[in-house]
Scaffold this active site. Sequence first.
Site, PDB file in Angstrom:
ATOM      1  N   GLU C  70       0.804  -1.229   0.000  1.00 44.58           N
ATOM      2  CA  GLU C  70       0.000   0.000   0.000  1.00 44.58           C
ATOM      3  C   GLU C  70       0.832   1.273   0.000  1.00 44.58           C
ATOM      4  OE1 GLU C  70      -0.767  -2.663   1.781  1.00 44.58           O
ATOM      5  OE2 GLU C  70      -2.789  -3.201   1.166  1.00 44.58           O
ATOM      6  N   HIS C 139     -10.990  -4.241   9.836  1.00 40.43           N
ATOM      7  CA  HIS C 139     -11.573  -4.143   8.496  1.00 40.43           C
ATOM      8  C   HIS C 139     -12.913  -3.408   8.509  1.00 40.43           C
ATOM      9  CE1 HIS C 139      -8.662  -7.194   7.232  1.00 40.43           C
ATOM     10  NE2 HIS C 139      -9.018  -6.977   6.001  1.00 40.43           N
TER      11      HIS C 139
HETATM   12  C1  LIG Z   1      -2.381  -4.460   4.434  1.00 39.95           C
HETATM   13  C2  LIG Z   1      -3.425  -5.273   3.765  1.00 39.95           C
HETATM   14  N1  LIG Z   1      -3.597  -5.168   2.441  1.00 39.95           N
HETATM   15  C3  LIG Z   1      -4.529  -5.882   1.800  1.00 39.95           C
HETATM   16  C4  LIG Z   1      -5.336  -6.734   2.507  1.00 39.95           C
HETATM   17  C5  LIG Z   1      -6.459  -7.500   1.819  1.00 39.95           C
HETATM   18  N2  LIG Z   1      -6.054  -8.891   1.695  1.00 39.95           N
HETATM   19  C6  LIG Z   1      -6.411  -9.798   2.621  1.00 39.95           C
HETATM   20  S1  LIG Z   1      -5.742 -11.292   2.326  1.00 39.95           S
HETATM   21  C7  LIG Z   1      -4.984 -10.723   0.939  1.00 39.95           C
HETATM   22  C8  LIG Z   1      -4.155 -11.662   0.122  1.00 39.95           C
HETATM   23  C9  LIG Z   1      -3.077 -12.264   0.917  1.00 39.95           C
HETATM   24  O1  LIG Z   1      -2.360 -13.141   0.125  1.00 39.95           O
HETATM   25  P1  LIG Z   1      -1.312 -14.119   0.769  1.00 39.95           P
HETATM   26  O2  LIG Z   1      -0.376 -13.363   1.622  1.00 39.95           O
HETATM   27  O3  LIG Z   1      -0.721 -14.913  -0.340  1.00 39.95           O
HETATM   28  O4  LIG Z   1      -2.156 -15.061   1.735  1.00 39.95           O
HETATM   29  P2  LIG Z   1      -3.260 -16.110   1.356  1.00 39.95           P
HETATM   30  O5  LIG Z   1      -4.554 -15.384   1.295  1.00 39.95           O
HETATM   31  O6  LIG Z   1      -2.883 -16.740   0.081  1.00 39.95           O
HETATM   32  O7  LIG Z   1      -3.234 -17.061   2.501  1.00 39.95           O
HETATM   33  C10 LIG Z   1      -5.251  -9.384   0.731  1.00 39.95           C
HETATM   34  C11 LIG Z   1      -4.750  -8.590  -0.412  1.00 39.95           C
HETATM   35  C12 LIG Z   1      -5.154  -6.812   3.903  1.00 39.95           C
HETATM   36  N3  LIG Z   1      -5.924  -7.558   4.669  1.00 39.95           N
HETATM   37  N4  LIG Z   1      -4.170  -6.091   4.492  1.00 39.95           N
END
Ligand SMILES: Cc1ncc(C[n+]2csc(CCOP(=O)(O)OP(=O)(O)O)c2C)c(N)n1
Lengths: 327, 327, 337, 337
Positions: C70, C139
């Site tokens: 971000e 959130h």
């Molecule tokens: C700082 C932040 N940015 C974006 C999000 C929204 N978000 C939640 S899970 C996610 C994807 C995470 O991907 P990964 O780290 O690969 O974990 P996975 O979901 O595959 O377990 C995003 C973009 C968030 N919760 N926090």
Amino acid sequence: MQLSREALLNAYRAMKTIREFEERLHVEIQTGEIAGFTHLYCGQEAVAVGVCEHLGTQDRIVSTHRGHGHCLAKGCDVDGMMKEIWGSREGLCKGKGGSMHIADIDKGMLGANGIVGAGAPIAVGAALASRADGPGPDGMKVAIAFSGDGACNQGTTFEAMNLAVVTQAPCIFVFENNHYSEHTGVSYAVGTNRDIASRAEAFGMKAWRADGTDFFAVHETMREVLDHVRGGGGPAAVEFDTERFFGHFEGDPQRYRGPGEIERIRAERDCLTRFRNAVTAAGLLDHGDIDALDAQVLGTIEAAVAAARAAPRPTADDVLADVYISY
Amino acid sequence: MQLSREALLNAYRAMKTIREFEERLHVEIQTGEIAGFTHLYCGQEAVAVGVCEHLGTQDRIVSTHRGHGHCLAKGCDVDGMMKEIWGSREGLCKGKGGSMHIADIDKGMLGANGIVGAGAPIAVGAALASRADGPGPDGMKVAIAFSGDGACNQGTTFEAMNLAVVTQAPCIFVFENNHYSEHTGVSYAVGTNRDIASRAEAFGMKAWRADGTDFFAVHETMREVLDHVRGGGGPAAVEFDTERFFGHFEGDPQRYRGPGEIERIRAERDCLTRFRNAVTAAGLLDHGDIDALDAQVLGTIEAAVAAARAAPRPTADDVLADVYISY
Amino acid sequence: MTKMMYRDAVLSTIMEEMARDPDVVVLGEDVVGGMGTAGGPEAIGGIWSTSTGLYDRFGPGRVIDTPISESAIMGAAAGLALSGKRPVAELMFADFIGVSLDQLWNQIAKFRYMFGGKTRCPAVIRMAYGAGFNAAAQHSQSVHQILTGMPGLKVVMPSTPADVKGLLRTAIRDDDPVIFLEHKALYATSGEVPDDPDFMIPFGHARLSRAGGDVTLVSSGLLLGMCEAVADRLAAEGIGCDVIDLRTTSPLDEETILDSVEVTGRVVVVDEAPPRCGLAADLCALVAEMAFSSLKAPPQQVTPPHTPIPFARELESAYLPSVDKIEAAVRRVLAWR
Amino acid sequence: MTKMMYRDAVLSTIMEEMARDPDVVVLGEDVVGGMGTAGGPEAIGGIWSTSTGLYDRFGPGRVIDTPISESAIMGAAAGLALSGKRPVAELMFADFIGVSLDQLWNQIAKFRYMFGGKTRCPAVIRMAYGAGFNAAAQHSQSVHQILTGMPGLKVVMPSTPADVKGLLRTAIRDDDPVIFLEHKALYATSGEVPDDPDFMIPFGHARLSRAGGDVTLVSSGLLLGMCEAVADRLAAEGIGCDVIDLRTTSPLDEETILDSVEVTGRVVVVDEAPPRCGLAADLCALVAEMAFSSLKAPPQQVTPPHTPIPFARELESAYLPSVDKIEAAVRRVLAWR
Ligand SMILES: Cc1ncc(C[n+]2csc(CCOP(=O)(O)OP(=O)(O)O)c2C)c(N)n1
Ligand SMILES: Cc1ncc(C[n+]2csc(CCOP(=O)(O)OP(=O)(O)O)c2C)c(N)n1
Ligand SMILES: [Mg+2]
Ligand SMILES: [Mg+2]
């Protein structure tokens, strides 16, 4: 596979518990009874269990938004978790945290986290606490940061890796590469052509890589990693290649996945099936042993759901409690 | 050294202008006339000039708290800068920014920055603007993020590198390794044993490394880097090994520096002396040419200080202006 | 007029402005929504469905999907804006200002001032905010109170699809940086939207959505609907509410608020942010200072308590402002003395 | 009593608490101040001289110098606190919450609540704040208005060396997270400090530094001195000021403020943060609501204008509150009606 029969049973039970916990949630969420955002860990069980089977409560882990598996593997109470997800005041966090915020400090579980990437620096802090305490009879207590392939691009994760190297903190960065961050592919979002381990290595620590759908590969790799870190070798990183069976969150239509992809990974890359096949082929356990565990686990989950459904709800007065210890 | 006589004279004039600007500030600051925090660029001139001599105003740079050299090399007006540092309303930023916030968008200078690490993502944005515009007759317009060895540990810098790789933005990360972040040594703070270029490379881009006190090394290296980036090869990183002649900020007692260190680097690693020796030894310029430039530059700086001192001060009414274009 | 959902008003405005002005670019996480997957880039089109179709139409140069970074997204928006573009960046959840605040606060907001008025930074930062989905403490938050306090930013909080349209267009065409806050619970609400391709609502002009004259209710975003419901309830009893929709919290339309309070002498400010140093306090202090002699009762704030946002349904609804709580506050000010 | 400087009160309190409690650890940038240099680790001892000698005495396990990675510093403090330590982390300038806010806001502040009251997070985050050094827009800011609004944090703003001592000790021994804000312009000020090694000042108890009865002045940190100066000036004319030093903005001592205003009926709140959604508005709204019938004049705010902080001397002093501006506001409320 030098594990005792008991260790094998424990590992399978732990993985199966996560699996059934999540499969059941997948069903229950559709009834609308469960509120909030839920991210299921199905498919990645071998990572959480293969890592946490090596740990004691003095070792600490920090988890992610997809945290149920880590919590269960680290010893959080099944009933308490189910009640938390149901939002009961008897939940592990009294219904205040929910799926994304389950923690149990006494178990060394410092929290799931709704902020992607927030966990890694917290794990370094836990590792610095261990560093300050110095080694015990089994070497250094360690702290483990579970992160996804998406989280590995967050600045906080990078800072944490550098800080861990600079301070030689006993911290292990476990990257669960399930190929997706939400709906975006790892080959797009990780600039190094999906290679998370090498990038971590370039921060100045040792890095490993293993198949995260193979419990034994995870477990063996972690033995090496832990030998290194507990022995005072400084921080380390491991990348586990794994699979996410469900969508990013419950409700995700998954239009970004290839045709037949989920069927294929369920058929070929299911860590539970692979475990069963491996231990029965090697004659370490027989199908009866495993079937018995399956039945036992189903009973545990059934009971947990019934308990969660029946558990008392929080009341408006509870809102004001537990902001501060004293104010 | 395939540079024309004119190019050599320009390069020397530019480096010398920065040097005298900073040496003079070092003296003036002691009188108490100049307010705020000032970080001098003395010793690093070959980097700013060796990089910026390749750039046009359509190319953009983003600078740091130690930004005077980058500003001057990118073409900011000497008088306007001096007046800004003096806090005059005729300063480049009307006395509102001061030393740490000098910018001149029309010159492609998107701002010095008081926040360590904040510049790199901004440079990626500038590079994405170039990417959207597509290549011109000379290839892609580039954006350059100047960062220190300290800034390279900030999460924002890491995120910026990954984003640049993912988007293949024409961005160049120029790391000026002057061995210190404030009072802390690079060998402590950069976990990779001071190696910034390799860590950048591990993000998935090409990386170079050169002696930042040798103008010709900087200039040649940047020619290669720019060929790569302007040609559409994606982002790149360069680490220049350089020296900071003064303290972190003006007033720094520098007790963390080794005995004789400053004398040694002034004697052996002065980019101006090295330039003079190289070009005279090669018969490209003679001492008279350079002495003439020296005198000219001293005059420029003298005039700038006199002008800054005489320039009108801002008034209380100015406080409210320029927050918004309209509100 | 066309009936459309709030989220579609966001998307169609961006689409129209991108078609009109080639300098408008969009960036954020999953704004394309399937990059690097077998399902193809536009599998999702933004988790709020507010960018669906943009990539197909405008391509990778103008619709930029990003990693989870971000600070880099906001920084890139800053750099794009300083380089002649008009970035519309999406921060998926407003809560993520925690990992990107510097670029909003110390960079984007301050460039023009620090650089002596010699630059413009036409960046629009959109974010989804607000509670109501049991998404818990990280959130569900409101951040307008934080961003309103930051000189150099403009802060917009549309409450209807029509306002989305008019205010987002103004935001994209504005030469100053604008924070555009979309309440999650409004995305699926519908309303009539003007068809005029240049329909714009100027910043700093609140809307009087109900005129009553007995008491003034001030709010924005989702809470406007609750205030209107209270007004409608009380109208049946012959009590008249002025209901003011702020539309933008910075710039603030002080005049509309003060004009109303000068008549009613009673004010209730309703806000979803925590109570301390919040927008409700900001407006009550304004009224107390500027309409002191008109006040017949103490200015009332209806906000959540000073706690993080809890998860469970019962807790979240106890936490949030509601029609009943607002009505109670209105009756309190009416009953005063 | 011992006379010492504000900055030495910070250092000596940390030193004493580290000696007393082995769980207290210190971390931050340059808190050792020469790591990896030929001059040796303790060449600096913190840029504010608030950690000099700690590394020598307590060693690398308890005094941790960090790279420039504020998110990681705050996150490490969080992890240390969850793991049984009592971290005292230094954020060099308060302005750097921009690059580390998530860990303060979404992590440290919320752990206890999100985790159902089953954990404690005894982290102290110290930061130098405030203007007066022509350090311009990114190195001069006040952030208490932002952090006070965040449930789960306690926010402390000491105005004297004695208060530093008593409040910092309370902070370090407190089991909740505490933000400890040190005004840069106070570091070199001196005052008498009690010698009692357990001298503590409880949070949430404001101090009445002048009792007058005609008008109430509320402030904290550096501005307290200005309010006292105004009180002293006006005392000569027979005008009595109650001057209240908040000491902590969260928890807030509402009682002391309201008690005073109930007598004086007139209040001026002085604060260094920008005006919108700031602490001054917060307190004026409180007073307007809770002391409405006592008020004889509109509550007045003395704050900087809604602009970033400018660099030049003339601009910065025009921007900041001053004795003259406070005096003018006091005369305004006294002259009302
Ligand atoms: C700082 C932040 N940015 C974006 C999000 C929204 N978000 C939640 S899970 C996610 C994807 C995470 O991907 P990964 O780290 O690969 O974990 P996975 O979901 O595959 O377990 C995003 C973009 C968030 N919760 N926090
Ligand atoms: C985010 C942030 N953290 C800390 C600082 C304080 N600070 C200013 S300059 C500096 C050191 C920077 O070192 P480096 O990047 O090597 O640049 P150099 O000073 O050597 O040019 C620090 C820590 C800051 N300004 N911003
Ligand atoms: Mg993933
Ligand atoms: Mg440096």
